[in-house]
Scaffold this motif. Structure first.
Motif, PDB file in Angstrom:
ATOM      1  N   GLY A 187      -2.219 -89.986 -16.122  1.00  0.00           N
ATOM      2  CA  GLY A 187      -2.383 -90.538 -14.788  1.00  0.00           C
ATOM      3  C   GLY A 187      -2.505 -89.459 -13.702  1.00  0.00           C
ATOM      4  N   ILE A 188      -2.584 -89.872 -12.531  1.00  0.00           N
ATOM      5  CA  ILE A 188      -2.599 -88.671 -11.550  1.00  0.00           C
ATOM      6  C   ILE A 188      -1.368 -89.265 -10.443  1.00  0.00           C
ATOM      7  CG2 ILE A 188      -3.669 -87.690  -9.590  1.00  0.00           C
ATOM      8  CD1 ILE A 188      -6.371 -88.060 -11.477  1.00  0.00           C
ATOM      9  N   MET A 189      -0.528 -88.247 -10.066  1.00  0.00           N
ATOM     10  CA  MET A 189       0.441 -88.789  -8.962  1.00  0.00           C
ATOM     11  C   MET A 189      -0.285 -88.257  -7.705  1.00  0.00           C
ATOM     12  SD  MET A 189       3.263 -89.680  -9.305  1.00  0.00           S
ATOM     13  CE  MET A 189       4.764 -90.349  -8.293  1.00  0.00           C
ATOM     14  N   LEU A 190      -0.582 -89.478  -6.973  1.00  0.00           N
ATOM     15  CA  LEU A 190      -1.392 -89.014  -5.798  1.00  0.00           C
ATOM     16  C   LEU A 190      -0.638 -88.436  -4.592  1.00  0.00           C
ATOM     17  CD1 LEU A 190      -3.542 -92.349  -5.714  1.00  0.00           C
ATOM     18  CD2 LEU A 190      -4.263 -90.141  -6.470  1.00  0.00           C
ATOM     19  N   GLU A 191       0.437 -89.185  -4.254  1.00  0.00           N
ATOM     20  CA  GLU A 191       1.553 -88.891  -3.614  1.00  0.00           C
ATOM     21  C   GLU A 191       3.033 -89.351  -4.048  1.00  0.00           C
ATOM     22  OE1 GLU A 191       1.536 -91.474   0.266  1.00  0.00           O
ATOM     23  OE2 GLU A 191      -0.738 -91.040  -0.461  1.00  0.00           O
ATOM     24  N   ASP A 192       4.053 -89.151  -3.391  1.00  0.00           N
ATOM     25  CA  ASP A 192       5.392 -89.604  -3.753  1.00  0.00           C
ATOM     26  C   ASP A 192       5.247 -91.168  -3.719  1.00  0.00           C
ATOM     27  OD1 ASP A 192       6.374 -87.280  -3.891  1.00  0.00           O
ATOM     28  OD2 ASP A 192       7.872 -87.347  -2.304  1.00  0.00           O
ATOM     29  N   PHE A 202      -3.330 -94.683 -12.468  1.00  0.00           N
ATOM     30  CA  PHE A 202      -3.870 -94.799 -13.713  1.00  0.00           C
ATOM     31  C   PHE A 202      -4.682 -96.060 -14.033  1.00  0.00           C
ATOM     32  CE2 PHE A 202      -0.735 -97.973 -15.397  1.00  0.00           C
ATOM     33  CZ  PHE A 202       0.149 -97.724 -14.235  1.00  0.00           C
ATOM     34  N   ALA A 203      -5.585 -95.933 -15.317  1.00  0.00           N
ATOM     35  CA  ALA A 203      -6.210 -96.907 -15.454  1.00  0.00           C
ATOM     36  C   ALA A 203      -7.380 -97.325 -14.661  1.00  0.00           C
ATOM     37  CB  ALA A 203      -5.464 -98.168 -16.236  1.00  0.00           C
ATOM     38  N   GLY A 204      -7.683 -96.458 -13.768  1.00  0.00           N
ATOM     39  CA  GLY A 204      -8.429 -96.795 -12.730  1.00  0.00           C
ATOM     40  C   GLY A 204      -8.052 -97.549 -11.330  1.00  0.00           C
ATOM     41  N   LYS A 205      -6.652 -97.493 -11.211  1.00  0.00           N
ATOM     42  CA  LYS A 205      -5.995 -98.442 -10.304  1.00  0.00           C
ATOM     43  C   LYS A 205      -4.970 -97.609  -9.803  1.00  0.00           C
ATOM     44  CE  LYS A 205      -7.400-102.834 -10.418  1.00  0.00           C
ATOM     45  NZ  LYS A 205      -7.613-103.531 -11.688  1.00  0.00           N
ATOM     46  N   VAL A 206      -4.738 -97.718  -8.476  1.00  0.00           N
ATOM     47  CA  VAL A 206      -3.238 -97.211  -7.904  1.00  0.00           C
ATOM     48  C   VAL A 206      -2.302 -98.101  -7.765  1.00  0.00           C
ATOM     49  CG1 VAL A 206      -2.579 -96.153  -5.679  1.00  0.00           C
ATOM     50  CG2 VAL A 206      -5.034 -95.639  -6.412  1.00  0.00           C
ATOM     51  N   PHE A 207      -1.102 -97.573  -8.281  1.00  0.00           N
ATOM     52  CA  PHE A 207       0.083 -98.549  -8.440  1.00  0.00           C
ATOM     53  C   PHE A 207       1.254 -97.762  -7.417  1.00  0.00           C
ATOM     54  CE2 PHE A 207      -2.343 -99.381 -12.172  1.00  0.00           C
ATOM     55  CZ  PHE A 207      -1.961-100.421 -12.343  1.00  0.00           C
ATOM     56  N   ASP A 208       2.084 -98.707  -7.085  1.00  0.00           N
ATOM     57  CA  ASP A 208       3.283 -98.257  -6.337  1.00  0.00           C
ATOM     58  C   ASP A 208       4.265 -97.844  -7.661  1.00  0.00           C
ATOM     59  OD1 ASP A 208       2.612 -98.750  -3.698  1.00  0.00           O
ATOM     60  OD2 ASP A 208       3.088-100.870  -3.751  1.00  0.00           O
ATOM     61  N   CYS A 209       5.079 -96.740  -7.273  1.00  0.00           N
ATOM     62  CA  CYS A 209       6.198 -96.464  -8.337  1.00  0.00           C
ATOM     63  C   CYS A 209       7.368 -96.091  -7.642  1.00  0.00           C
ATOM     64  CB  CYS A 209       5.565 -95.578  -9.275  1.00  0.00           C
ATOM     65  SG  CYS A 209       5.044 -93.871  -8.716  1.00  0.00           S
ATOM     66  N   VAL A 210       8.393 -95.585  -8.447  1.00  0.00           N
ATOM     67  CA  VAL A 210       9.470 -95.161  -7.770  1.00  0.00           C
ATOM     68  C   VAL A 210       9.803 -93.835  -8.023  1.00  0.00           C
ATOM     69  CG1 VAL A 210      10.803 -97.404  -7.732  1.00  0.00           C
ATOM     70  CG2 VAL A 210      10.768 -95.825  -9.740  1.00  0.00           C
ATOM     71  N   PHE A 246       6.559 -84.735  -7.291  1.00  0.00           N
ATOM     72  CA  PHE A 246       5.571 -84.264  -7.873  1.00  0.00           C
ATOM     73  C   PHE A 246       4.457 -83.499  -7.104  1.00  0.00           C
ATOM     74  CE2 PHE A 246       7.161 -87.351 -10.861  1.00  0.00           C
ATOM     75  CZ  PHE A 246       7.175 -86.693 -12.119  1.00  0.00           C
ATOM     76  N   ASP A 247       3.665 -82.523  -7.452  1.00  0.00           N
ATOM     77  CA  ASP A 247       2.836 -81.882  -6.605  1.00  0.00           C
ATOM     78  C   ASP A 247       1.582 -82.960  -6.274  1.00  0.00           C
ATOM     79  OD1 ASP A 247       3.978 -79.559  -6.650  1.00  0.00           O
ATOM     80  OD2 ASP A 247       2.662 -78.989  -8.537  1.00  0.00           O
ATOM     81  N   LYS A 248       1.099 -82.689  -5.115  1.00  0.00           N
ATOM     82  CA  LYS A 248      -0.092 -83.695  -4.732  1.00  0.00           C
ATOM     83  C   LYS A 248      -1.160 -83.708  -5.927  1.00  0.00           C
ATOM     84  CE  LYS A 248      -1.672 -85.137  -0.389  1.00  0.00           C
ATOM     85  NZ  LYS A 248      -0.959 -86.422  -0.276  1.00  0.00           N
ATOM     86  N   ASN A 249      -1.711 -84.863  -6.335  1.00  0.00           N
ATOM     87  CA  ASN A 249      -2.422 -85.068  -7.381  1.00  0.00           C
ATOM     88  C   ASN A 249      -2.438 -84.276  -8.934  1.00  0.00           C
ATOM     89  OD1 ASN A 249      -4.263 -86.714  -5.458  1.00  0.00           O
ATOM     90  ND2 ASN A 249      -5.100 -84.703  -4.617  1.00  0.00           N
ATOM     91  N   GLU A 250      -0.972 -84.234  -8.926  1.00  0.00           N
ATOM     92  CA  GLU A 250      -0.650 -83.413 -10.125  1.00  0.00           C
ATOM     93  C   GLU A 250      -0.977 -84.431 -11.486  1.00  0.00           C
ATOM     94  OE1 GLU A 250       3.634 -82.329 -10.324  1.00  0.00           O
ATOM     95  OE2 GLU A 250       3.215 -82.008 -12.471  1.00  0.00           O
ATOM     96  N   SER A 251      -1.498 -84.061 -12.390  1.00  0.00           N
ATOM     97  CA  SER A 251      -1.789 -84.911 -13.795  1.00  0.00           C
ATOM     98  C   SER A 251      -0.221 -85.089 -14.386  1.00  0.00           C
ATOM     99  CB  SER A 251      -2.592 -84.453 -14.719  1.00  0.00           C
ATOM    100  OG  SER A 251      -3.528 -83.518 -14.388  1.00  0.00           O
ATOM    101  N   VAL A 252      -0.160 -86.410 -14.645  1.00  0.00           N
ATOM    102  CA  VAL A 252       1.074 -86.696 -15.260  1.00  0.00           C
ATOM    103  C   VAL A 252       0.884 -87.558 -16.366  1.00  0.00           C
ATOM    104  CG1 VAL A 252       2.427 -86.658 -13.267  1.00  0.00           C
ATOM    105  CG2 VAL A 252       1.264 -88.663 -13.643  1.00  0.00           C
ATOM    106  N   GLU A 253       1.826 -87.988 -17.190  1.00  0.00           N
ATOM    107  CA  GLU A 253       1.987 -89.224 -18.093  1.00  0.00           C
ATOM    108  C   GLU A 253       2.655 -90.133 -17.607  1.00  0.00           C
ATOM    109  OE1 GLU A 253       3.186 -86.824 -21.443  1.00  0.00           O
ATOM    110  OE2 GLU A 253       1.029 -87.130 -22.367  1.00  0.00           O
ATOM    111  N   LYS A 291       6.588 -85.591 -16.158  1.00  0.00           N
ATOM    112  CA  LYS A 291       5.651 -84.324 -16.290  1.00  0.00           C
ATOM    113  C   LYS A 291       4.842 -84.059 -17.382  1.00  0.00           C
ATOM    114  CE  LYS A 291       7.636 -80.887 -13.011  1.00  0.00           C
ATOM    115  NZ  LYS A 291       6.805 -81.118 -11.990  1.00  0.00           N
ATOM    116  N   LYS A 292       3.526 -83.526 -17.202  1.00  0.00           N
ATOM    117  CA  LYS A 292       2.859 -83.393 -18.467  1.00  0.00           C
ATOM    118  C   LYS A 292       3.085 -82.089 -19.191  1.00  0.00           C
ATOM    119  CE  LYS A 292      -1.883 -84.534 -19.627  1.00  0.00           C
ATOM    120  NZ  LYS A 292      -3.078 -85.147 -18.960  1.00  0.00           N
TER     121      LYS A 292
END
Lengths: 349, 277
Positions: free
Chosen positions: A245-250, A255-263, A267-274, A344-345
């Motif tokens: 996935g990609i961490m867009l912002e805090d 991921f899976a082509g959609k943006v999700f809210d999370c807790v 992370f860095d802006k647009n950091e690739s994550v798992e 973190k990846k």
């Protein structure tokens, strides 16, 4: 010296013939805690235990016991007792003689030995087994004798090396609870080695997840399960869906082509994550309401729940649910923000 | 007892080569010297003859030497067996073959070799004389016979003890140590008691051939040297009194069986690897 820690491992490394099996292990074990070393076979958990017991010498680093360096102290001088993997009961002695072995060595009076052995046999539920020969005991009974033989010496720390490995599932579950109760009753530190994640989650106060001779994560069972630090821990403990996935912002992850809210944040802006989502955290709904949509491609009955694989076009999602949807059904899936865990990846070699 | 037909060849073997000779020996022992099989005369004279003190002396010396060599092989063999059993598997096999390979050579040759080593002009006396000491009488005495026995029978002590030691689970020693036993206590309380079956087998395998040997005693003890084995040999080969020779053999057999029965009593372990008996 830190009073809350009974054993401290500092920068422990171990090499066999130039092969590193333990790499810079640091471990602080609290008094009276039930600590589990968990990992696949060959991860170094047993070696760590043997170093604590004194059967192996670390190549580097030191072991502190109650503030004193015991790295060079031989096993028979350590206030630590071990329950070995295959029990290692003495075949030429009966149950009583086995349990009394340590006390006899310490020259405890015969009267005291008698009462102590009787008492410990009651603790492990083997009253009137004194004169039985070892080979006449079942696996579970031998297990209890091994525990009694170690506990009767009133060690500060009890080491257990996969003690339930040879028992059948039902007995193992019983013994897990019994061991945990025993630990609470005698109030000493247990260091337990297992490769069974369920066993670790059931019994431990804290779990040390190890892989390839390196500590991957230390934490309470709940932490380890809910907040795995990396892909290895997430996969080893419980079932999980791990997606890139990609961490867009805090608090926003894509991921899976959609943006999700999370807790998660930090992370860095647009950091690739798992992203880890546990199969039981994916909720089934009608397709229109789902954040994710897919078709059920397989279903397995697991007893309490069904395990279904749902394909959304690119990813196979594993779902655990008590609701059964037959193969070919189009469904939607919802996941709550707190059930999305971002890691973190790590590029692992 | 049901027996499979495949066991018949072995049964036949046992009858021809063990049972029949034993019966013959027994028959000779309890009959008098008569030419023909048709007029057998049963008697216990052959056994009575053995009651002579000079024969008792021979029996006593034989048993004494056999016991001495058994004790010596045990004292030498046990530590060797432990040392080998503690090695890595690859090294173990090499070390064990070092003890087995000499056994591939003929027993007589090996014993003859000691003649040249110990003789008046032998290597050992040569070295001693070079150091300025007179030649010693190393051959034709108890010491030489004992040396020959210990040398020849040592592998029979090492092998059974080693094979028992190697099978003892190392975690037993570790758990004893874990329970507070030092290295010495681990040995006396765990290793030694668990290796008793091997010791019993070793004692049996050394004592039996040692008490009945006649080759070692004749070669290294000289022509006059008399052990019970030599006595039997003498009766059969030189005197020609097969009846008395058979009686001595029977006495020796009974003696060995008794000794083994006593030894087996020490084998307190009720199960697992048993000794030879």
């Amino acid at each position: 010296m830190n009073k809350t820690y009974i054993i401290e491992l500092e920068n422990i490394s171990k090499e066999y013939d130039g092969i590193r099996v333990l790499d810079n292990i640091n471990l602080y074990i609290k008094r009276n805690e039930f600590l589990t070393l968990l990992g696949p076979s060959g991860c170094g958990k047993t070696t760590t235990l043997r170093i604590i017991g004194g059967f192996e010498q670390p190549t580097e680093g030191k072991i502190i016991f109650e503030g004193k360096d015991i790295t060079e102290v031989p096993p028979y001088k350590r206030q630590i007792n071990t329950v070995f993997q295959r029990y290692a009961l003495f075949p030429h002695m009966n149950v009583f003689e086995n349990i009394a072995f340590g006390l006899n060595i310490k020259k405890v009076s015969q009267k005291e030995i008698n009462s102590k052995v009787k008492e410990i046999l009651r603790l492990v539920n083997l009253q009137s087994f004194e004169n039985r020969s070892i080979e006449s005991l079942s696996g579970g009974q031998q297990q209890r004798v091994a525990i009694a033989r170690a506990l009767v010496n009133e060690p500060e720390v009890l080491l257990l090396d996969e003690p339930l490995g040879a028992l059948d599932l039902k007995l193992r579950k019983e013994m897990q609870i019994e061991l945990k109760n025993m630990q609470k009753r005698v109030g000493i530190t247990f260091i337990y080695v297992t490769h069974d994640q369920e066993e670790a989650l059931t019994m431990s106060d804290s779990i040390v997840v190890m892989d390839k001779g390196v500590v991957q994560q230390i934490g309470t069972p709940v932490d380890i399960y809910n907040e795995p630090k990396n892909r290895f821990v997430a996969q080893f403990i419980g079932d999980s869906n791990i997606i890139n996935g990609i961490m867009l912002e805090d608090f926003k992850v894509e991921f899976a082509g959609k943006v999700f809210d999370c807790v998660d944040k930090g992370f860095d802006k647009n950091e690739s994550v798992e992203v880890v989502i546990r199969p039981e955290d994916l909720e089934i709904t009608i397709q229109e309401k789902g954040q994710l949509k897919g078709i059920v491609t397989s279903i397995t009955f697991k007893g309490v729940h069904y395990e279904m694989i749902v394909n959304d076009g690119t990813i196979d999602w594993k779902i655990h649910s008590t609701i059964m949807k037959s193969v070919g059904t189009k469904i939607g899936m919802i996941v709550a923000p707190e059930n999305i865990h971002v890691m973190k990846k790590v590029t692992r070699e | 007892m049901k027996m499979k037909w495949t066991s018949y060849p072995y049964l036949l073997w046992i009858i021809i080569f063990i049972l029949v000779p034993l019966v013959l020996v027994l028959l000779y022992a309890i009959t008098a010297t008569e030419e023909h099989i048709s007029n057998l005369e049963f008697t216990l004279d052959n056994f009575n003859r053995f009651l002579d003190p000079k024969y008792f002396d021979v029996l006593w010396v034989s048993v004494k030497l056999a016991l001495q060599s058994t004790v010596m092989t045990l004292i030498l063999g046990y530590p060797i067996a432990i040392l080998i059993a503690k090695e890595k598997p690859s090294k173990r096999n090499i070390l064990i073959s070092l003890f087995i390979i000499p056994m591939w050579m003929n027993f007589l040759l090996r014993t003859y070799a000691w003649l040249t080593l110990l003789g008046k002009n032998g290597i050992i006396n040569f070295i001693i004389s070079q150091l300025g000491f007179g030649p010693l009488d190393l051959l034709y005495n108890d010491g030489a016979v004992l040396l020959g026995m210990v040398y020849n029978f040592l592998p029979f002590m090492i092998l059974p003890i080693y094979s028992v030691l190697v099978k003892i689970d190392n975690s037993l020693m570790e758990s004893a140590e874990d329970l507070g036993a030092n290295k010495f206590q681990v040995f006396t309380k765990i290793t030694l008691p668990l290796s008793i079956p091997g010791i019993i087998t070793g004692i049996t395998m050394v004592f039996m051939p040692a008490v009945s040997t006649f080759v070692i005693s004749r070669l290294l003890g000289g022509g006059q040297y008399m052990l019970i084995g030599n006595l039997v040999e003498q009766q059969f080969l030189w005197v020609g009194d097969w009846h008395f020779g058979s009686a001595i053999s029977i006495i020796m057999m009974i003696f060995i069986l008794l000794t083994m029965a006593i030894t087996a009593k020490f084998d307190t372990q009720k199960k697992g690897s048993r000794g030879l008996w």
